[in-house]
Design a protein around this motif. Structure first.
Motif, PDB file in Angstrom:
ATOM      1  N   ILE A 197       1.081  -1.198   0.051  1.00  0.00           N
ATOM      2  CA  ILE A 197      -0.227   0.165  -0.116  1.00  0.00           C
ATOM      3  C   ILE A 197       0.763   1.162   0.170  1.00  0.00           C
ATOM      4  N   LEU A 219       2.086   1.920  -3.324  1.00  0.00           N
ATOM      5  CA  LEU A 219       1.272   2.510  -4.385  1.00  0.00           C
ATOM      6  C   LEU A 219       1.036   4.103  -4.077  1.00  0.00           C
ATOM      7  N   LEU A 220       1.250   4.290  -2.709  1.00  0.00           N
ATOM      8  CA  LEU A 220       0.730   5.819  -2.156  1.00  0.00           C
ATOM      9  C   LEU A 220       1.948   6.552  -2.660  1.00  0.00           C
ATOM     10  N   GLU A 248      -8.723   1.863  -6.637  1.00  0.00           N
ATOM     11  CA  GLU A 248      -7.690   1.480  -7.148  1.00  0.00           C
ATOM     12  C   GLU A 248      -6.752   0.913  -6.392  1.00  0.00           C
ATOM     13  N   LEU A 249      -6.574   1.218  -4.806  1.00  0.00           N
ATOM     14  CA  LEU A 249      -5.592   0.758  -3.926  1.00  0.00           C
ATOM     15  C   LEU A 249      -6.293  -0.889  -3.642  1.00  0.00           C
ATOM     16  N   ARG A 250      -7.651  -0.807  -3.543  1.00  0.00           N
ATOM     17  CA  ARG A 250      -8.074  -2.278  -3.216  1.00  0.00           C
ATOM     18  C   ARG A 250      -8.024  -3.311  -4.486  1.00  0.00           C
ATOM     19  N   HIS A 262      -5.386  -3.006  -6.552  1.00  0.00           N
ATOM     20  CA  HIS A 262      -3.833  -3.729  -6.468  1.00  0.00           C
ATOM     21  C   HIS A 262      -3.594  -4.590  -5.349  1.00  0.00           C
ATOM     22  N   ALA A 263      -4.103  -4.267  -4.179  1.00  0.00           N
ATOM     23  CA  ALA A 263      -3.577  -4.970  -2.898  1.00  0.00           C
ATOM     24  C   ALA A 263      -4.381  -6.026  -2.632  1.00  0.00           C
ATOM     25  N   ILE A 287      -8.186  -2.011   3.900  1.00  0.00           N
ATOM     26  CA  ILE A 287      -7.299  -0.931   3.443  1.00  0.00           C
ATOM     27  C   ILE A 287      -7.139   0.127   4.449  1.00  0.00           C
ATOM     28  N   TYR A 302      -6.806   8.475  -1.269  1.00  0.00           N
ATOM     29  CA  TYR A 302      -5.852   8.713  -0.459  1.00  0.00           C
ATOM     30  C   TYR A 302      -4.643   9.358  -0.965  1.00  0.00           C
TER      31      TYR A 302
END
Ligand code: BT5
Length: 326
Positions: A7, A10-11, A23-25, A27-28, A35, A57
């Motif tokens: 995470i 990604l950030l 998007e985070l969800r 990828h992770a 998240i 985020y």
């Protein structure tokens, strides 16, 4: 890579701009609620992450904490630092590294702590380890050298630290034999090399390094200084990033370690002499059973100090303390 690291990456890759929760969800590969939990954990570690219901985020601030992910981020070293373990507080990073090495932890593992309750110096002395202001690190090495060559590792590290301090702060760091880094004659770093050896072979070496980075002088013993204090003295009100300095130290140790393996000790000695605060000076040599004055003359092939006494008699000093008189 752990989920937190994932995470964070990604950030980081989107630093300054938003990345949506969706998007985070994706990828992770975890739920939105999960998240959120990870973001909260990162915040607790000091990361400032803005959350907007519509935009997602955004990473705003990275803490200057000695966290593995920060140290490993774009680290230009392959052996040293391939494994980094960080603690808030330990008795001594050297002791932690020693017991991990005994359990077979691989070469290059770096142990870091924000604080040490019982930081060790040489000969049973203490290393004052104030929280947050300093770097307390130990590295596991498994070089193919004999036990009497261990001083090579201490000198190699001293060169690496002096170079790193100069690169990061521009301050004139010098080396005092065998294990001190001085700035304007004050001690900013100490090195403690310990080993486990069997007969003629070294099993492992623990290379321990303590550096006073942003530590106020009121927290340091007499004769000690920090990079921040020395910068202030030269009119610069600056804080040095401990993360940047640790990375540089790791990279420079690795560079010297590779040189030692490929070309031998000669180039390290040359670099050491270049940063030496001692050669050519009058010194007081303090050994276990005697004290004498002499001129610091040279370093030999094993890293011992050669001093010249009256009537030109040379003596080899391989342990003990040496004080510069002038
Ligand atoms: C050293 O010993 O200089 C080796 C210090 C190594 C510390 C690192 S921190 C990470 C790793 N884990 C450990 O437990 N240790 C290593 P020596 O040459 O014996 O110098 C010790 C002397 O330096 C003390 O007796 C004090 O006079 C002085 N000293 C202690 N703490 C200091 C500090 N923070 N800054 C400057 N001088 C200090």
């Amino acid at each position: 890579m752990t989920l937190d690291e994932n995470i964070l990456h990604l950030l980081r890759n989107n630093r300054g701009s938003y990345i949506s929760g969706e998007e985070l969800r994706k990828h992770a590969g975890i739920s939105r609620a999960a998240i959120w939990k990870h973001i909260e954990k990162l915040r607790e570690e000091g990361y400032e992450i803005e959350a907007s219901p519509h935009l997602g985020y955004r990473l705003i601030h990275i803490p200057d904490s000695l966290l593995p992910d920060e140290i490993k981020w774009k680290l230009k070293a392959k052996i040293i630092g391939r494994e980094v373990i960080s603690y808030k507080k330990v008795d001594s990073t050297n002791d932690v590294a020693y017991s991990l090495a005994e359990k077979g932890m691989k070469e290059g593992t770096v142990i870091l702590a924000e604080e040490q309750a019982r930081g060790k110096g040489r000969l049973g002395r203490k290393w004052v380890s104030h929280p947050k202001g300093g770097i307390y690190m130990s590295c596991i090495l498994r070089p193919k050298i004999s036990p009497n060559e261990i001083a090579r590792i201490t000198l190699l590290a001293a060169v690496a630290v002096a170079k790193s301090v100069r690169e990061v702060s521009g301050l004139p760091a010098m080396i005092k034999w065998p294990n001190d880094i001085l700035i304007n004659g004050h001690k900013v770093c100490g090195i403690l090399t310990e080993m486990k050896a069997e007969q003629d072979t070294v099993d492992f070496i623990i290379l321990g390094i303590g550096i006073n980075v942003n530590t106020p002088s009121s927290h340091l013993p007499e004769g000690g200084t920090s990079l921040r204090e020395e910068l202030a003295r030269s009119g610069r009100d600056e804080k040095i990033s401990r993360v940047d300095l640790v990375k540089k130290v790791i990279e420079n140790i690795e560079e010297n370690y590779v040189i030692l393996k490929k070309e031998g000790f000669e180039p390290i000695i040359d670099a050491w002499k270049h940063f030496s605060a001692m050669l050519g000076s009058r010194v007081k040599v303090i050994l276990q059973n005697r004290v004498f004055e002499a001129e610091a003359y040279d370093i030999d092939a094993d890293g011992a100090l050669l001093v010249r006494r009256e009537r030109g008699i040379l003596e080899r000093v391989s342990s003990g303390d040496v004080i510069i008189i002038k």
